[in-house]
Design a protein around this motif. Structure first.
Motif, PDB file in Angstrom:
ATOM      1  N   GLU A 595       0.844  -1.199   0.000  1.00  0.00           N
ATOM      2  CA  GLU A 595       0.000   0.000   0.000  1.00  0.00           C
ATOM      3  C   GLU A 595       0.875   1.242   0.000  1.00  0.00           C
ATOM      4  OE1 GLU A 595      -3.269   0.472   2.617  1.00  0.00           O
ATOM      5  OE2 GLU A 595      -3.810  -1.653   2.560  1.00  0.00           O
ATOM      6  N   MET A 596       0.487   2.222  -0.807  1.00  0.00           N
ATOM      7  CA  MET A 596       1.241   3.465  -0.926  1.00  0.00           C
ATOM      8  C   MET A 596       0.339   4.634  -0.550  1.00  0.00           C
ATOM      9  SD  MET A 596       4.253   2.506  -2.212  1.00  0.00           S
ATOM     10  CE  MET A 596       4.985   3.897  -3.056  1.00  0.00           C
ATOM     11  N   PRO A 597       0.881   5.697   0.062  1.00  0.00           N
ATOM     12  CA  PRO A 597       0.073   6.877   0.371  1.00  0.00           C
ATOM     13  C   PRO A 597      -0.474   7.522  -0.903  1.00  0.00           C
ATOM     14  CG  PRO A 597       2.191   6.933   1.500  1.00  0.00           C
ATOM     15  CD  PRO A 597       2.264   5.833   0.506  1.00  0.00           C
ATOM     16  N   GLU A 598      -1.427   8.377  -0.748  1.00  0.00           N
ATOM     17  CA  GLU A 598      -1.996   9.115  -1.874  1.00  0.00           C
ATOM     18  C   GLU A 598      -0.893   9.895  -2.593  1.00  0.00           C
ATOM     19  OE1 GLU A 598      -4.903  10.478  -4.483  1.00  0.00           O
ATOM     20  OE2 GLU A 598      -5.106   9.007  -2.858  1.00  0.00           O
ATOM     21  N   GLY A 599      -0.862   9.787  -3.921  1.00  0.00           N
ATOM     22  CA  GLY A 599       0.146  10.486  -4.711  1.00  0.00           C
ATOM     23  C   GLY A 599       1.454   9.753  -4.845  1.00  0.00           C
ATOM     24  N   HIS A 600       1.570   8.570  -4.214  1.00  0.00           N
ATOM     25  CA  HIS A 600       2.770   7.751  -4.310  1.00  0.00           C
ATOM     26  C   HIS A 600       2.463   6.503  -5.144  1.00  0.00           C
ATOM     27  CE1 HIS A 600       5.199   9.597  -0.894  1.00  0.00           C
ATOM     28  NE2 HIS A 600       4.025  10.190  -0.783  1.00  0.00           N
ATOM     29  N   ALA A 601       3.466   6.012  -5.851  1.00  0.00           N
ATOM     30  CA  ALA A 601       3.279   4.775  -6.614  1.00  0.00           C
ATOM     31  C   ALA A 601       4.627   4.175  -6.968  1.00  0.00           C
ATOM     32  CB  ALA A 601       2.461   5.037  -7.876  1.00  0.00           C
ATOM     33  N   GLN A 602       4.585   2.902  -7.327  1.00  0.00           N
ATOM     34  CA  GLN A 602       5.766   2.193  -7.806  1.00  0.00           C
ATOM     35  C   GLN A 602       5.635   1.904  -9.295  1.00  0.00           C
ATOM     36  OE1 GLN A 602       5.796  -1.346  -5.293  1.00  0.00           O
ATOM     37  NE2 GLN A 602       7.361  -0.453  -3.971  1.00  0.00           N
ATOM     38  N   GLY A 603       6.791   1.839  -9.958  1.00  0.00           N
ATOM     39  CA  GLY A 603       6.850   1.401 -11.347  1.00  0.00           C
ATOM     40  C   GLY A 603       7.988   0.419 -11.497  1.00  0.00           C
ATOM     41  N   ILE A 604       7.858  -0.496 -12.464  1.00  0.00           N
ATOM     42  CA  ILE A 604       8.855  -1.555 -12.616  1.00  0.00           C
ATOM     43  C   ILE A 604       9.293  -1.677 -14.061  1.00  0.00           C
ATOM     44  CG2 ILE A 604       7.162  -3.415 -12.998  1.00  0.00           C
ATOM     45  CD1 ILE A 604       9.015  -5.188 -11.200  1.00  0.00           C
ATOM     46  N   ALA A 605      10.532  -2.104 -14.256  1.00  0.00           N
ATOM     47  CA  ALA A 605      11.063  -2.380 -15.591  1.00  0.00           C
ATOM     48  C   ALA A 605      12.247  -3.322 -15.440  1.00  0.00           C
ATOM     49  CB  ALA A 605      11.486  -1.093 -16.296  1.00  0.00           C
ATOM     50  N   GLY A 606      12.515  -4.107 -16.484  1.00  0.00           N
ATOM     51  CA  GLY A 606      13.661  -5.007 -16.487  1.00  0.00           C
ATOM     52  C   GLY A 606      14.163  -5.202 -17.901  1.00  0.00           C
ATOM     53  N   HIS A 607      15.486  -5.421 -18.045  1.00  0.00           N
ATOM     54  CA  HIS A 607      16.042  -5.500 -19.402  1.00  0.00           C
ATOM     55  C   HIS A 607      17.351  -6.281 -19.393  1.00  0.00           C
ATOM     56  CE1 HIS A 607      16.171  -4.232 -23.572  1.00  0.00           C
ATOM     57  NE2 HIS A 607      17.403  -3.783 -23.431  1.00  0.00           N
ATOM     58  N   PHE A 608      17.655  -6.876 -20.541  1.00  0.00           N
ATOM     59  CA  PHE A 608      18.905  -7.593 -20.789  1.00  0.00           C
ATOM     60  C   PHE A 608      19.796  -6.687 -21.625  1.00  0.00           C
ATOM     61  CE2 PHE A 608      21.054 -10.428 -23.997  1.00  0.00           C
ATOM     62  CZ  PHE A 608      21.998 -10.970 -23.149  1.00  0.00           C
ATOM     63  N   THR A 609      20.984  -6.365 -21.089  1.00  0.00           N
ATOM     64  CA  THR A 609      21.883  -5.424 -21.757  1.00  0.00           C
ATOM     65  C   THR A 609      23.295  -5.981 -21.771  1.00  0.00           C
ATOM     66  OG1 THR A 609      20.561  -3.574 -20.909  1.00  0.00           O
ATOM     67  CG2 THR A 609      22.742  -3.046 -21.778  1.00  0.00           C
ATOM     68  N   PHE A 610      23.836  -6.206 -22.948  1.00  0.00           N
ATOM     69  CA  PHE A 610      25.253  -6.569 -23.109  1.00  0.00           C
ATOM     70  C   PHE A 610      25.678  -7.736 -22.214  1.00  0.00           C
ATOM     71  CE2 PHE A 610      26.371  -1.940 -24.457  1.00  0.00           C
ATOM     72  CZ  PHE A 610      25.732  -2.151 -25.667  1.00  0.00           C
ATOM     73  N   GLY A 611      24.794  -8.708 -22.066  1.00  0.00           N
ATOM     74  CA  GLY A 611      25.138  -9.885 -21.285  1.00  0.00           C
ATOM     75  C   GLY A 611      24.705  -9.837 -19.843  1.00  0.00           C
ATOM     76  N   GLY A 612      24.189  -8.706 -19.375  1.00  0.00           N
ATOM     77  CA  GLY A 612      23.760  -8.566 -17.988  1.00  0.00           C
ATOM     78  C   GLY A 612      22.264  -8.324 -17.888  1.00  0.00           C
ATOM     79  N   TYR A 613      21.718  -8.596 -16.710  1.00  0.00           N
ATOM     80  CA  TYR A 613      20.285  -8.499 -16.465  1.00  0.00           C
ATOM     81  C   TYR A 613      20.054  -7.542 -15.294  1.00  0.00           C
ATOM     82  CZ  TYR A 613      20.393 -12.770 -19.247  1.00  0.00           C
ATOM     83  OH  TYR A 613      20.624 -13.684 -20.252  1.00  0.00           O
ATOM     84  N   CYS A 614      19.135  -6.602 -15.494  1.00  0.00           N
ATOM     85  CA  CYS A 614      18.848  -5.643 -14.426  1.00  0.00           C
ATOM     86  C   CYS A 614      17.359  -5.343 -14.401  1.00  0.00           C
ATOM     87  CB  CYS A 614      19.634  -4.341 -14.639  1.00  0.00           C
ATOM     88  SG  CYS A 614      19.420  -3.125 -13.303  1.00  0.00           S
ATOM     89  N   ALA A 615      16.808  -5.282 -13.213  1.00  0.00           N
ATOM     90  CA  ALA A 615      15.431  -4.848 -13.015  1.00  0.00           C
ATOM     91  C   ALA A 615      15.413  -3.813 -11.904  1.00  0.00           C
ATOM     92  CB  ALA A 615      14.522  -6.016 -12.667  1.00  0.00           C
ATOM     93  N   GLN A 616      14.472  -2.882 -12.006  1.00  0.00           N
ATOM     94  CA  GLN A 616      14.370  -1.828 -11.005  1.00  0.00           C
ATOM     95  C   GLN A 616      12.907  -1.516 -10.707  1.00  0.00           C
ATOM     96  OE1 GLN A 616      16.603   1.524 -12.526  1.00  0.00           O
ATOM     97  NE2 GLN A 616      18.421   0.245 -12.852  1.00  0.00           N
ATOM     98  N   VAL A 617      12.664  -1.204  -9.463  1.00  0.00           N
ATOM     99  CA  VAL A 617      11.384  -0.658  -9.025  1.00  0.00           C
ATOM    100  C   VAL A 617      11.653   0.746  -8.512  1.00  0.00           C
ATOM    101  CG1 VAL A 617       9.490  -0.834  -7.370  1.00  0.00           C
ATOM    102  CG2 VAL A 617      10.417  -2.907  -8.432  1.00  0.00           C
ATOM    103  N   ALA A 618      10.940   1.720  -9.061  1.00  0.00           N
ATOM    104  CA  ALA A 618      11.081   3.112  -8.635  1.00  0.00           C
ATOM    105  C   ALA A 618       9.857   3.529  -7.839  1.00  0.00           C
ATOM    106  CB  ALA A 618      11.246   4.024  -9.845  1.00  0.00           C
ATOM    107  N   GLU A 619      10.096   4.254  -6.743  1.00  0.00           N
ATOM    108  CA  GLU A 619       8.998   4.819  -5.950  1.00  0.00           C
ATOM    109  C   GLU A 619       8.971   6.324  -6.153  1.00  0.00           C
ATOM    110  OE1 GLU A 619       8.666   1.546  -2.339  1.00  0.00           O
ATOM    111  OE2 GLU A 619       9.133   3.636  -1.868  1.00  0.00           O
ATOM    112  N   VAL A 620       7.822   6.812  -6.614  1.00  0.00           N
ATOM    113  CA  VAL A 620       7.677   8.213  -7.000  1.00  0.00           C
ATOM    114  C   VAL A 620       6.528   8.835  -6.227  1.00  0.00           C
ATOM    115  CG1 VAL A 620       7.011   9.725  -8.924  1.00  0.00           C
ATOM    116  CG2 VAL A 620       8.655   7.882  -9.302  1.00  0.00           C
ATOM    117  N   GLU A 621       6.730  10.088  -5.852  1.00  0.00           N
ATOM    118  CA  GLU A 621       5.655  10.892  -5.259  1.00  0.00           C
ATOM    119  C   GLU A 621       5.328  12.034  -6.197  1.00  0.00           C
ATOM    120  OE1 GLU A 621       4.523  13.526  -1.251  1.00  0.00           O
ATOM    121  OE2 GLU A 621       6.554  12.735  -1.530  1.00  0.00           O
TER     122      GLU A 621
END
Length: 752
Positions: A595-621
């Motif tokens: 649960e996030m407060p009003e006006g807050h949210a998470q976003g997610i993305a993931g990608h394969f780049t040059f042999g490596g794997y990375c995913a991130q979740v960002a929390e934004v207000e």
């Protein structure tokens, strides 16, 4: 450039060059002088009698930490006492192979495409293990025993039979003369034996950097060098029509003024643009002289190009039919099938500058039979090639020294700064140090290509993805690259094996080559940054349309872990299980779905780049006034075997901030064939107040061979943040940069 470290090479290094070990009275001196010049050190290591060790790292250091990770590999297999290790940059070392082709003399040198660690992983460890074998052999000869009865501890050879011990320092003079037996093969340590690899180390040069002792290109000096500042054409591919330089020549300290012709438009670049160079005793005198020049410029063939005209050009191209570069199944039939929902979106990426904090610079001294080139080069071999092209000198007579880079990000893969210095030294007969200004740097770059992406996907009634199209109109970075045909322009911009290739039965990639006079080049995972923003943003929008959690959608599309063929850089396989792993790890770290407060949210993305794997979740207000703040980023990274965990974390954090900096406010704008954004007032870097307050990183434990880390965390941060912003009630951002929406009153930076 060829490289093959086989048994013969190892034997040759130990026999012909006196080994990979050089003994001397002090670090920095010794028998190496005949091989690499006065005061230099031979291929990889120098050991003093007191046990002090200096290891040379072969790859350009620009903050990615190869001055630490690569010596760690060597020291591990050498079994060195790492507390006694210091490091230094290796000068460019080339040779000719049996067929007369240029080849690496020791190991590959240069830094780009996150390849430094992968290139070094086998070769450097084998060299380190060979060095250890030299000490074992030297000790065996002294004690009159067989080398295979001995063992090593950190910087010490031990005889288990009687407990006798000899330090590497005591043995250095003898190890220097050892010849290993014909057929020798180095034995690498098992993972369970590692005591250096996999343990966090501070950057080797951190003290020198913070105390101002580190030598960057701008710090480098050369006896008698004059300073050159160049007035480059302000117009794309423009040239000098008329020059009045009398006032410039009257400036105290000005030595000479040299006009530089426009480079050949049909060939790859040497230096970047036509110009007029003012050569003086000091930078200030040269700049004042440049300010006094009166130049009439021919505006060249792109005088009508603007940001707006390029965007319109891309839109026009996408209205037609492009070059189909991958076509699986039958996309059109799949989209037209009963019950299929078709989603379509367009995304835009602008031209972006590298904006490295150390402006371009280089030193060159061209003499009748040799040349010296010094500077911050990602490709020292490229600087050698440029010097050869401009002077005709044999490349083995061109000495290239690499300083520390104050940022590179792909900009210094192109050696135009070296070419300028070489050209001016050749023309003037003087040693020359070329120094750019900030305005020079931003208005004369090899920019990250701009483009428009159209993504179209079909989902059947059960929610299964049945078709995928990626249509891209862009200005390829392969523009003006030698031996690249028009049909190959797409290869630098579309990675046809990227997700979801192999996961959807009907897939089409279509490329439209856009025309532009903007010089283009590599910008930190260039195509991956552009493509990941479009693909990951599209997935987030499709998930919203389907009423599905965006993480769940990704995991469903990836399916069970499997290895898919991947023909582009970073292959030969793309492992869906490893991408799934970082997505799940980032989500767990962030408590995805909380649960996030009003006006807050998470976003997610993931990608394969040059042999490596990375995913991130960002929390934004998102704030009521339309501004927003990225509070936290949770990142998961899988780059195979990790040499220096602390270095990986630093690269994750730095990549996130760099990716946000570009996505939020950076766009090179053009009008009338001339770059408008020439300094940080119009091309803003990320401010501290806009950086995430917290970044949490988890590293996936892996026994896979290592991939690099310099670019892996950049592609996913922008789509993660824009997804979070939209979920927090903000606008859907499909056209970058984000702050371009400021003028529309939609979204803006959060200021202190």
């Amino acid at each position: 450039m060829t490289f093959n470290l086989n048994r013969r090479d190892l034997f040759r290094y130990t026999a012909a060059l006196g080994g990979l070990v050089v003994a001397g009275g002090a670090i920095g001196a010794g028998r190496a002088q005949a091989e690499t010049g006065e005061g230099a050190i031979t291929p990889m290591v120098h050991i003093a009698p007191d046990g002090a060790i200096k290891i040379l790292y072969p790859n350009s250091e620009m903050g990615q930490g190869v001055d630490t990770s690569i010596p760690m590999m060597f020291a591990e297999e050498m079994d060195a006492d790492y507390d006694r290790v210091t490091v230094a940059a290796m000068p460019l070392m080339l040779t000719r192979d049996a067929e007369g082709r240029m080849a690496w003399k020791v190991v590959p040198q240069g830094a780009g495409g996150s390849t430094s660690v992968t290139d070094a992983w086998t070769s450097v460890r084998r060299l380190g293990a060979t060095t250890r074998a030299l000490f074992l052999e030297a000790a065996a000869k002294r004690w009159g025993v067989a080398a295979d009865t001995l063992k090593t501890e950190p910087s010490v050879v031990v005889n288990p039979a009687d407990g006798a011990r000899l330090s590497y320092g005591e043995l250095a003079g003898e190890a220097d003369k050892v010849t290993l037996p014909e057929g020798f093969e180095p034995t690498l340590k098992s993972r369970t034996e590692w005591r250096i690899i996999g343990r966090s180390r501070k950057p080797a040069a951190h003290r020198d950097i913070v105390t101002g002792k580190a030598v960057f290109g701008l710090d480098a000096t050369y006896p008698g060098a004059k300073v050159a500042v160049i007035a480059r054409s302000p117009y794309l591919d423009g040239f000098v029509e008329e020059l009045e330089d009398s006032a410039a020549r009257a400036v105290p300290g000005v030595v000479d003024i040299i006009a530089m012709p426009r480079p050949d438009l049909d060939k790859n670049y040497t230096y970047l643009a036509a110009g007029v160079a003012v050569i003086a005793d000091s930078f200030w005198a040269a700049k004042k002289g440049r300010d006094a020049l009166k130049i009439t410029w021919n505006k060249g063939p792109y005088a009508s190009e603007s940001t707006e005209s390029f965007d319109a050009h891309c839109d026009t191209l996408l209205a037609g039919t492009g070059q189909v570069v991958r076509d699986d199944g039958n996309v059109d039939s799949a989209k037209a099938a009963d019950g299929v929902r078709v989603f379509s979106r367009r995304y835009r990426q602008p031209f972006v500058s590298h904006a490295q904090l150390e402006v371009q610079n280089a030193i060159a001294h061209v003499e009748s039979d040799k040349a010296t080139v010094i500077g911050p080069f990602q490709s020292p071999a490229g600087a050698s090639r440029a010097a050869n092209a401009l002077t005709g000198l044999d490349r083995l007579s061109i000495k290239v020294e690499i300083t520390r880079l104050g940022g590179g990000f792909g900009r210094r893969l192109t050696s135009d700064h070296a070419a300028e210095a070489v050209y001016l030294s050749k023309e003037s007969g003087l040693p020359i140090k070329v120094v750019w200004t900030r305005e020079d740097d931003l208005s004369h770059d090899f920019y990250r290509p701009a483009g428009h992406h159209e993504l179209v996907a079909g989902f059947d009634a059960s929610g299964q993805m049945v078709s995928w199209q990626h249509r891209l109109a862009s200005a390829s970075k392969y523009y003006r690259r030698d031996n690249v045909t028009p049909e190959q322009m797409f290869a630098a911009e579309m990675y046809v094996d990227d997700f979801p290739a192999g996961l959807v039965p009907n897939l089409r990639h279509e490329y439209f080559s856009a025309t532009s006079g903007m010089p283009r080049g590599s910008w930190r995972a260039p195509a991956h940054v552009a493509n990941a923003f479009a693909i990951q943003s599209f997935l987030n929008e499709v998930a919203d349309e389907l009423g599905e959690d965006p993480l769940a959608l990704r995991l469903r599309l990836l399916g069970e872990g499997r290895e898919l063929p991947y023909g582009q850089h970073g292959g030969p396989v793309f492992d869906t299980g490893r991408l799934r792993g970082v997505l799940e790890a980032a989500a767990k770290l962030a408590h995805w779905g909380k649960e996030m407060p009003e006006g807050h949210a998470q976003g997610i993305a993931g990608h394969f780049t040059f042999g490596g794997y990375c995913a991130q979740v960002a929390e934004v207000e998102r704030f009521p006034d339309g501004s927003f703040k990225v509070h936290r980023v949770y990142a998961a990274i899988d780059v195979g075997t990790v040499i220096n965990p602390a270095g990986v974390i630093k690269q994750v954090e730095g990549g996130i901030n760099d990716g946000l900096s570009a996505a939020f406010g950076q766009e090179i704008r053009v009008e009338g064939g001339s770059v408008l954004t020439q300094n940080f007032d119009t091309y803003p870097l990320l401010r501290m107040v806009d950086a995430p307050a917290e970044v949490f990183t988890t590293i996936i434990d892996s026994d896979k061979n290592p991939s690099g880390m310099g670019e892996m965390s950049i592609p996913v941060i922008a789509p993660a943040v824009t997804a979070a912003l939209a979920r927090a009630g903000g606008p859907l951002i499909r056209h970058l940069p984000v702050y371009a929406k400021v003028n529309e009153g939609v979204v803006k930076a959060r200021t202190a």
